[in-house]
Scaffold this motif. Structure first.
Motif, PDB file in Angstrom:
ATOM      1  N   TRP A 285     -62.779 -63.384  49.272  1.00 12.35           N
ATOM      2  CA  TRP A 285     -62.856 -62.190  48.422  1.00 12.35           C
ATOM      3  C   TRP A 285     -64.088 -62.219  47.528  1.00 12.35           C
TER       4      TRP A 285
ATOM      5  N   LEU B  62     -67.548 -60.063  47.471  1.00  9.48           N
ATOM      6  CA  LEU B  62     -67.940 -59.350  46.254  1.00  9.48           C
ATOM      7  C   LEU B  62     -69.382 -59.694  45.896  1.00  9.48           C
TER       8      LEU B  62
ATOM      9  N   ALA C  59     -58.682 -59.707  48.945  1.00  9.02           N
ATOM     10  CA  ALA C  59     -58.210 -59.482  47.572  1.00  9.02           C
ATOM     11  C   ALA C  59     -56.681 -59.478  47.542  1.00  9.02           C
TER      12      ALA C  59
ATOM     13  N   MET D  42     -58.877 -56.905  38.850  1.00 11.64           N
ATOM     14  CA  MET D  42     -59.914 -56.832  39.881  1.00 11.64           C
ATOM     15  C   MET D  42     -59.346 -56.333  41.204  1.00 11.64           C
TER      16      MET D  42
ATOM     17  N   ASN E 210     -58.713 -52.747  41.026  1.00  9.78           N
ATOM     18  CA  ASN E 210     -60.014 -52.091  41.106  1.00  9.78           C
ATOM     19  C   ASN E 210     -60.465 -51.953  42.571  1.00  9.78           C
ATOM     20  N   VAL E 211     -60.268 -53.019  43.356  1.00  7.16           N
ATOM     21  CA  VAL E 211     -60.634 -52.986  44.779  1.00  7.16           C
ATOM     22  C   VAL E 211     -59.890 -51.872  45.499  1.00  7.16           C
TER      23      VAL E 211
ATOM     24  N   SER F  83     -67.578 -52.215  41.505  1.00  9.81           N
ATOM     25  CA  SER F  83     -67.902 -53.511  42.095  1.00  9.81           C
ATOM     26  C   SER F  83     -68.628 -54.394  41.090  1.00  9.81           C
TER      27      SER F  83
ATOM     28  N   THR G 288     -68.282 -54.158  37.897  1.00 11.42           N
ATOM     29  CA  THR G 288     -67.249 -54.542  36.930  1.00 11.42           C
ATOM     30  C   THR G 288     -66.510 -55.772  37.428  1.00 11.42           C
ATOM     31  N   ASN G 289     -66.145 -55.782  38.725  1.00 12.12           N
ATOM     32  CA  ASN G 289     -65.466 -56.943  39.281  1.00 12.12           C
ATOM     33  C   ASN G 289     -66.354 -58.181  39.256  1.00 12.12           C
ATOM     34  N   THR G 290     -67.649 -58.002  39.504  1.00 14.84           N
ATOM     35  CA  THR G 290     -68.565 -59.141  39.433  1.00 14.84           C
ATOM     36  C   THR G 290     -68.566 -59.706  38.015  1.00 14.84           C
TER      37      THR G 290
ATOM     38  N   LEU H 117     -66.147 -59.410  35.736  1.00 14.71           N
ATOM     39  CA  LEU H 117     -64.840 -60.014  35.460  1.00 14.71           C
ATOM     40  C   LEU H 117     -64.616 -61.302  36.236  1.00 14.71           C
ATOM     41  N   SER H 118     -65.316 -61.465  37.363  1.00 16.69           N
ATOM     42  CA  SER H 118     -65.125 -62.678  38.170  1.00 16.69           C
ATOM     43  C   SER H 118     -65.547 -63.934  37.426  1.00 16.69           C
TER      44      SER H 118
END
Length: 191
Positions: A52, A56, A94, A134, A137-138, A171, A173-175, A177-178
């Motif tokens: 996942w 990303l 995910a 996340m 979000n996906v 995407s 945002t997920n980066t 938050l990762s």
């Protein structure tokens, strides 16, 4: 060996067989224990998590910055073949990461404590909530908008452009938050 490595499914099957051999040779005394199977859940969780987050990062470090440099006549290859395939593995990885993360927390008997930030489980709880955000979000923002941006769902040119931007921002945002999510997952033993 070339015939094995030329086929992804065979490659994964051989990798799994090698993992089973290691398990039998190194942990045969523990195969029936609850702790061993909790470890297996964690191993599967980590595998899907790597898939996942790796995808990303592929989207954010490679595909998004490279697309403006690709000649217009070559862009359909990415949009029609590469991106949909990558997004398939991205979204299902995910889902599997979340599933096996929750199973891992359940097998280790800390799911409620972590999700409610009880003492000793705050760090892993933060990581779990970030991962849940996340994953939502996906499935709730990135995938629906990517379907429009890639032409899987037909929309006009303006809606396509807007959807691509929304998907990119989600995407990114997920980066973002990762980074704290991965920190929390790695440092969870510290409370």
């Amino acid at each position: 060996m070339g015939k094995v490595l030329e086929n992804l499914h065979r490659t994964l099957a051989v990798g799994l067989v090698l993992a089973i051999i290691v398990a039998v040779l190194r942990h045969s005394d523990y195969l029936a224990s609850e702790a061993y199977w909790a470890g297996i859940m964690r191993w599967v969780h980590v595998f899907f998590g790597i898939l996942w987050i790796g995808l990303l990062y592929y989207f954010n470090f490679v595909q998004i910055p490279t697309m403006p440099k690709i000649p217009d006549e070559l862009k359909p290859a990415v949009g029609k073949h590469i991106a949909p395939a990558a997004l398939f593995f991205f979204r299902w990885a995910a889902a599997a990461t979340v599933l096996f993360g929750l199973l891992t927390a359940g097998a280790n008997r800390y799911i409620v404590e972590a999700l409610t930030f009880q003492s000793g489980f705050v760090t892993i709880g933060i990581g779990m909530w970030l991962a849940l955000i996340m994953a939502a979000n996906v499935w709730g923002i990135i995938w629906p908008n990517q379907k429009k941006a890639l032409g899987i769902v037909t929309v006009d040119a303006d809606a396509k452009k807007a959807a691509a931007r929304v998907a990119m921002l989600a995407s990114r945002t997920n980066t973002m938050l990762s980074l704290p999510m991965l920190y929390c997952m790695v440092m969870q033993k510290m409370g």
